[in-house]
Design a protein around this motif. Sequence first.
Motif, short mmCIF file in Angstrom:
data_model
loop_
_atom_site.label_atom_id
_atom_site.label_comp_id
_atom_site.label_asym_id
_atom_site.label_seq_id
_atom_site.Cartn_x
_atom_site.Cartn_y
_atom_site.Cartn_z
N VAL A 121 27.02 38.25 39.23
CA VAL A 121 27.89 38.34 40.49
C VAL A 121 28.56 37.41 39.75
CG1 VAL A 121 28.63 37.00 43.06
CG2 VAL A 121 25.74 38.21 42.62
N ALA A 122 30.59 38.33 39.48
CA ALA A 122 30.71 37.82 39.38
C ALA A 122 31.89 37.49 40.15
CB ALA A 122 32.03 38.91 38.86
N CYS A 123 32.29 35.78 39.69
CA CYS A 123 32.45 34.73 41.06
C CYS A 123 33.75 34.31 40.94
CB CYS A 123 31.96 34.05 40.52
SG CYS A 123 31.83 32.39 42.28
N VAL A 124 34.96 34.47 41.79
CA VAL A 124 37.17 34.33 41.57
C VAL A 124 36.86 32.83 42.05
CG1 VAL A 124 37.55 36.45 40.96
CG2 VAL A 124 36.91 35.15 43.29
N GLY A 125 37.92 32.19 41.82
CA GLY A 125 37.95 31.05 42.46
C GLY A 125 37.94 31.34 43.76
N VAL A 126 37.68 29.81 44.22
CA VAL A 126 37.58 29.78 45.61
C VAL A 126 38.79 29.79 46.73
CG1 VAL A 126 37.58 27.69 47.98
CG2 VAL A 126 36.71 27.56 45.00
N ASP A 127 38.47 30.79 47.25
CA ASP A 127 39.41 31.59 48.39
C ASP A 127 40.59 32.38 47.40
OD1 ASP A 127 38.75 30.17 50.51
OD2 ASP A 127 39.83 28.51 50.86
N SER A 128 39.77 32.52 46.91
CA SER A 128 41.39 33.68 45.27
C SER A 128 40.34 34.95 45.77
CB SER A 128 40.75 33.75 44.02
OG SER A 128 40.77 31.59 44.33
N ALA A 129 40.93 35.54 46.45
CA ALA A 129 40.05 36.98 47.59
C ALA A 129 41.36 38.24 46.58
CB ALA A 129 40.51 36.94 48.69
N ARG A 130 42.81 37.51 45.97
CA ARG A 130 43.61 38.55 45.61
C ARG A 130 42.82 39.18 44.39
NH1 ARG A 130 48.65 37.23 43.23
NH2 ARG A 130 49.52 39.65 42.18
N ASN A 131 42.23 37.66 43.30
CA ASN A 131 41.81 37.71 41.69
C ASN A 131 40.84 38.66 42.00
OD1 ASN A 131 43.70 36.81 39.86
ND2 ASN A 131 42.26 34.61 39.89
N ALA A 132 40.42 38.78 43.18
CA ALA A 132 38.34 39.64 43.30
C ALA A 132 38.97 40.37 43.26
CB ALA A 132 38.45 39.70 44.11
N ALA A 133 40.47 41.77 43.98
CA ALA A 133 40.65 42.79 44.02
C ALA A 133 41.62 42.79 42.25
CB ALA A 133 42.30 43.06 44.81
N VAL A 134 41.99 42.30 42.13
CA VAL A 134 42.52 42.45 40.13
C VAL A 134 41.40 42.89 39.25
CG1 VAL A 134 43.90 41.13 38.37
CG2 VAL A 134 44.82 41.01 41.04
N LEU A 135 40.24 41.62 39.72
CA LEU A 135 39.41 42.13 38.84
C LEU A 135 39.14 43.93 39.06
CD1 LEU A 135 37.05 41.22 36.28
CD2 LEU A 135 36.49 39.99 38.70
N ALA A 136 39.05 43.56 40.28
CA ALA A 136 38.65 44.84 40.80
C ALA A 136 39.21 46.47 39.89
CB ALA A 136 37.78 45.52 42.05
#
Length: 156
Positions: A135-150
């Motif tokens: 599972v790729a894991c972004v920082g705590v509460d970093s939902a925006r970064n998850a979208a950028v990675l997607a």
Amino acid sequence: MSHEAAPVTEEAVETQFDGLEVDSPLVGIVMGSKSDMPAMDAAAKELTQRGIHHEVRVMSAHRDPDTVAGYARNAKLRGLRVIIAGAGLSAALPGVVAAHTPLPVIGVPLTSSKSIAGGLDALLSIAQMPPGVPVACVGVDSARNAAVLAARILDA
Ligand code: RP5
């Protein structure tokens, strides 16, 4: 006189689909509770701004295990390409989704009212997956970064 329809060639079918806008979601955003929605909304907003079709669902790995398994198993067949999964506390959701799909899963560790050590509980639950089930894991509460990675995974 024959009433048989002329055979439709593959080329003709492709031409028919050329003009169709395909708007089925490419990214699935899932989260363990409605209480995660304010934090996970940043992922949806980022994807919207980038014009990437997505869907948002609430499902808990612990409270709705069958729903999570069914969603993850069908995700690829439904055309999804990446799944973003946010959860707090023991945060099993990203790992359970990854266990049921070959798609890349991006986990978002979230803080909640019962978090310990500022979300370290969820961070470790999501990052410390066993070998073979990443599972790729972004920082705590970093939902925006998850979208950028997607978006980067999709090259969009
Ligand atoms: C986790 O427990 C959820 O992802 C959420 O972050 C946390 C608290 O859930 P609720 O009690 O607010 O539903 O499973």
